[in-house]
Each structure stands twice: as structure tokens, then as C-alpha cells.
Design a protein around this motif. Structure first.
Motif, mmCIF file in Angstrom:
data_model
loop_
_atom_site.group_PDB
_atom_site.id
_atom_site.type_symbol
_atom_site.label_atom_id
_atom_site.label_comp_id
_atom_site.label_asym_id
_atom_site.label_seq_id
_atom_site.Cartn_x
_atom_site.Cartn_y
_atom_site.Cartn_z
ATOM 1 N N LEU A 1 15.459 2.576 -1.274
ATOM 2 C CA LEU A 1 14.551 3.705 -1.513
ATOM 3 C C LEU A 1 15.310 5.013 -1.738
ATOM 4 O O LEU A 1 14.792 5.942 -2.339
ATOM 5 N N VAL A 2 16.521 5.093 -1.193
ATOM 6 C CA VAL A 2 17.221 6.380 -1.207
ATOM 7 C C VAL A 2 18.505 6.362 -2.054
ATOM 8 O O VAL A 2 19.391 7.171 -1.844
ATOM 9 N N GLY A 3 18.596 5.415 -2.988
ATOM 10 C CA GLY A 3 19.733 5.449 -3.906
ATOM 11 C C GLY A 3 20.639 4.242 -3.845
ATOM 12 O O GLY A 3 21.594 4.144 -4.607
ATOM 13 N N ALA B 1 28.037 18.810 1.898
ATOM 14 C CA ALA B 1 28.906 18.549 0.738
ATOM 15 C C ALA B 1 28.365 17.351 -0.052
ATOM 16 O O ALA B 1 28.296 17.383 -1.291
ATOM 17 N N VAL B 2 27.953 16.308 0.653
ATOM 18 C CA VAL B 2 27.380 15.131 -0.027
ATOM 19 C C VAL B 2 26.123 15.558 -0.785
ATOM 20 O O VAL B 2 25.947 15.255 -1.973
ATOM 21 N N SER B 3 25.277 16.300 -0.104
ATOM 22 C CA SER B 3 24.021 16.727 -0.706
ATOM 23 C C SER B 3 24.285 17.553 -1.977
ATOM 24 O O SER B 3 23.672 17.320 -3.022
ATOM 25 N N ALA B 4 25.229 18.504 -1.879
ATOM 26 C CA ALA B 4 25.509 19.382 -3.026
ATOM 27 C C ALA B 4 26.092 18.580 -4.188
ATOM 28 O O ALA B 4 25.709 18.772 -5.354
ATOM 29 N N LYS C 1 17.980 8.802 3.866
ATOM 30 C CA LYS C 1 17.482 10.082 3.381
ATOM 31 C C LYS C 1 17.693 10.143 1.878
ATOM 32 O O LYS C 1 18.789 9.852 1.401
ATOM 33 N N ALA C 2 16.644 10.522 1.149
ATOM 34 C CA ALA C 2 16.762 10.654 -0.310
ATOM 35 C C ALA C 2 17.301 12.046 -0.616
ATOM 36 O O ALA C 2 16.551 13.021 -0.584
ATOM 37 N N TYR C 3 18.599 12.119 -0.870
ATOM 38 C CA TYR C 3 19.188 13.420 -1.197
ATOM 39 C C TYR C 3 18.691 13.852 -2.570
ATOM 40 O O TYR C 3 18.612 13.026 -3.495
ATOM 41 N N PRO C 4 18.364 15.145 -2.720
ATOM 42 C CA PRO C 4 17.924 15.622 -4.031
ATOM 43 C C PRO C 4 18.991 15.294 -5.077
ATOM 44 O O PRO C 4 20.182 15.461 -4.811
ATOM 45 N N GLY C 5 18.584 14.778 -6.204
ATOM 46 C CA GLY C 5 19.547 14.401 -7.250
ATOM 47 C C GLY C 5 19.664 12.893 -7.383
ATOM 48 O O GLY C 5 20.031 12.373 -8.439
ATOM 49 N N VAL C 6 19.349 12.168 -6.299
ATOM 50 C CA VAL C 6 19.388 10.707 -6.379
ATOM 51 C C VAL C 6 18.163 10.241 -7.163
ATOM 52 O O VAL C 6 17.059 10.737 -6.928
ATOM 53 N N ARG C 7 18.389 9.301 -8.101
ATOM 54 C CA ARG C 7 17.237 8.809 -8.878
ATOM 55 C C ARG C 7 16.418 7.840 -8.033
ATOM 56 O O ARG C 7 16.871 6.739 -7.745
#
Ligand code: NAD
Length: 360
Positions: free
Chosen positions: A256-258, A319-322, A98-104
């Protein structure tokens, strides 16, 4: 109180494992951790990378949390990871990407799961060294039985696919899709011509899918899947593939996801599951407080779900996502600025603080 077998493993394993235990403890769920050894470290101490006591402890526990175990080039032992999967009959590997928002990443919005078999394909057959007595005997047998002319000096790799093994893997994948609100399973093989193994894999998956009318099941050639992954991975939901393709796919999907620091995973059997990151022991970072612990922490969240602690799992994932989206306290591989780079322990402490700050 859950009894969890903890395998710190090799290289960065002990660091990311301790980081994960700190975050899991912050959920307030009660655990009894039993630390045991496996991998190169166990081989050095006991002359066996997978000691019998370790396997016995794993069998008795509610779940296992495992750090990476090294098989250095030229090691005089078989991969402890493969050995333990076969020994405990852990047949399905799950890697959510999953591409968490914030990951380039140019692939924002990617949210797929790779499910692969890990007891068949090459893991179910065997590897035979060039010129060895086994390889030579097999080459001779193939010449007699099938008229195959394989050079006598060839190294051989034997892969397997059975109807029974594929059926239970497919059942697992469709159940997983249903339980996790996913709607489509894409089966990736190269089934044309006389590729009996892969044609069987697709045929059995297709047959099993009839028991799951609520889940769409489609075939896609494995090379087209790779092509689509590097163009528009957002189109995929669940990818179901044999072991070897799955190993390669998981690597691409982690990218793809960081990167590997964000790729959690788990290996499931009928009555036991082992939760481990996709990455290895990254020996060059051993003891440097540098490795990203999030992959194993996300594996820990999968373990919480497996134990039925879904709210705690959501708190860890949130928590990871934030923390990723805030971009202030991350390891070197994810930090958007030099000031944001922190060590394994600091990243875990901040995650634990966030988890504690949310309602249990
Ligand atoms: P690796 O995943 O250990 O490392 C490759 C590179 O990825 C590292 O050099 C590093 O740059 C990066 N990386 C990996 N994990 C990271 C993390 N948590 N944070 C930040 N960066 C990270 O792969 P490798 O070098 O091919 O393998 C090293 C050893 O690990 C080998 O002995 C191999 O057998 C073993 N291995 C074990 C497992 C497992 O236990 N499941 C899986 C893969 C490899």
C-alpha cells in the motif's frame, strides 16, 4: 557511543546494510559497529546459520541492525530469522507503513503500524513433515485423546497462543501506541465458534486494554481487515495480530505504501531489539547496486528512537520523505522517471548529504 551488532546477511543484505550505516553515521550519533555473520552465508562458512558468537554479540549490544537472511527452498536448516527471534525471545514485531508523499500509491495518507507476535502462533508450535514419525505420533495421539480422524499421511503445523504471551504482546502494543501518539488499536483475529486460540488472543487483548483508557481498543475480523485495507487503509492506526496473520498483513501493507523497499521494521524483546527491513535477500539483485536501501534506513531510524536519539531519527525520516517527494534520486522501484533511477549507493549518499545538512 552505542555498541551495535550489525548483521549484513545474504543477497542484497550487505549493500543495503552499508548504505544504512552511511546514513546513520551522517546523523553525528556515535556508533561502534560490530559486524557478525548470520544466514546462508554463515551456514556456508561455519555450518551453522546462527553461530553462537553472533547470538552472544547480539545479547551484549545496545541494539542490532540486521540485513535479510536467506532460507533458500530446500535449505537443510530452519529459518535463521525464526531461530534468532526464539533464541533472544524477541516477541513483538513492529512494521510501520506510511505512504510518503511522492510514492505512487492510490492510498495516500496511509499511516499505520502492524504489530504482531513472533514467538507464538506457528513459530511457537512446529512443522511436522507428512509421513514423518512425529506427525504420525501426533495424529495417533489426537485420535486417542480427541477422537480426531486426521489422515495418517498429513503434514502438520502446530500453532500456539498463551495468556502470558498475548498479555505481554498486548502490553507492548498499547505502550507503543501511547509512546508514539497513536490512539486506536484494532485487534485482528477470527474469534468466533470454537476457535479457542484466536478467541483467547482477543479476550486477553481486551482485558489488557482496560489498563489503557486513553487508547481505544476494537475487534475486527481479520478478513474484514484485509478487505478494508485494500479499500480505505487510512482508517487504521495500529493493527495488533497473531504472528501468521501479521506476516501476511505486513506484506499487503508494504504494497500500500510503495512496496517492500519502503517497509522498515523491528523485533523487540524485553531488553533487546533487532532492527530489520520487511523484505528478504532478493537474490536476483545481489551485487547489482539496485536494491532500495530505504526500508533498512527507516529501520535504522526506529533504532535511533529506541536508543533515545529521537531528533536524529526525525532527521533520517525527514530526509527519506524529502528525497521521495522530490523524486530525483531513487532506486528503480520508486523513481517516477528513467532519469531519476539511481543505485543503492547513490541514493544512500544523497540521503546522507541531506541528513548532514539538517541540524543535529
Ligand atoms: P524478497 O523480499 O527477498 O524479494 C521479493 C521481491 O521484492 C524481489 O524480487 C524484489 O523484486 C523486491 N524487493 C525486495 N526487497 C527489495 C528492495 N530492498 N528494493 C527493491 N526491491 C526489493 O522475498 P523472497 O524472494 O520471497 O525471499 C528471498 C529470500 O529472503 C528467501 O531466502 C527468504 O527466506 C528470505 N527472507 C528473509 C527475510 C528476513 O531476513 N527478515 C524476510 C523475508 C524473506
Amino acid at each position: 557511543m552505542y555498541n551495535i551488532t550489525v548483521i549484513p546477511g545474504d543477497g542484497i543484505g550487505p549493500e543495503v546494510t552499508e548504505a544504512t550505516l552511511a546514513v546513520l553515521a551522517a546523523t553525528g550519533v556515535s556508533f561502534n559497529w560490530q559486524r557478525v555473520e548470520m544466514g546462508h552465508v554463515a551456514w556456508e562458512r561455519f555450518g551453522n546459520p546462527v553461530p553462537a558468537e553472533t547470538v552472544a554479540a547480539m545479547r551484549k549490544s545496545d541494539a542490532c541492525l540486521k540485513g535479510p537472511c536467506a532460507t533458500p527452498a530446500g535449505a537443510p536448516f530452519r529459518s535463521p530469522n525464526v531461530t534468532v527471534r526464539l533464541e533472544l525471545d524477541l516477541f513483538a514485531s513492529v512494521r510501520p507503513c506510511k505512504a510518503y508523499p511522492g510514492v505512487r500509491t492510490p492510498f495516500a495518507g496511509t499511516d499505520l503500524v502492524v504489530i504482531r507476535g513472533i514467538t507464538e502462533d506457528k513459530a511457537g508450535g512446529g512443522q511436522f513433515a507428512a509421513g514423518g514419525p512425529e506427525a504420525r505420533a501426533i495424529i495417533e495421539a489426537l485420535a486417542n485423546v480427541a477422537g480426531k480422524r486426521i489422515p495418517a499421511a498429513a503434514a502438520l503445523s502446530l500453532a500456539t497462543c498463551t495468556e502470558m504471551g498475548t498479555a505481554r504482546l498486548a502490553r507492548f502494543a498499547f505502550d507503543y501506541a501511547r509512546r508514539n501518539g497513536r490512539h486506536r488499536v484494532t485487534v485482528g483475529v477470527k474469534g468466533g465458534g470454537a476457535n479457542h486460540m484466536e478467541a483467547l488472543f482477543w479476550q486477553v487483548c481486551q482485558e489488557k486494554s482496560k489498563e489503557y483508557p486513553d487508547i481505544e481498543c476494537e475487534y475486527e475480523a481479520i478478513d474484514v481487515i484485509f478487505l478494508q485495507l485494500v479499500r480505505r487503509p487510512q482508517q487504521f492506526d495500529v493493527l495488533l495480530v497473531p504472528g501468521n496473520y501479521g506476516g501476511l498483513l505486513s506484506g499487503v501493507c508494504a504494497g500500500l505504501v510503495g512496496g517492500l523497499g519502503m517497509a522498515g521494521g523491528a523485533n523487540y524483546g524485553d531488553s533487546l531489539a533487532v532492527f530489520e527491513a520487511a523484505h528478504g535477500s532478493a537474490p536476483k539483485y545481489t551485487g547489482q547496486n539496485k536494491a532500495n536501501p530505504m526500508a533498512l534506513i527507516l529501520s535504522g531510524a526506529l533504532m535511533l528512537r529506541y536508543l533515545g536519539e529521537c531528533r536524529a531519527a526525525e532527521r533520517v525520516e525527514a530526509a527519506v520523505s524529502a528525497q521521495v517527494s522530490e523524486g530525483k534520486c531513487l532506486t528503480y522501484d520508486l523513481a517516477p522517471t528513467p532519469e531519476a533511477i539511481h543505485g543503492t549507493r547513490e541514493v544512500a549518499a544523497e540521503l546522507a548529504r541531506r541528513v548532514r545538512g539538517t541540524k543535529g
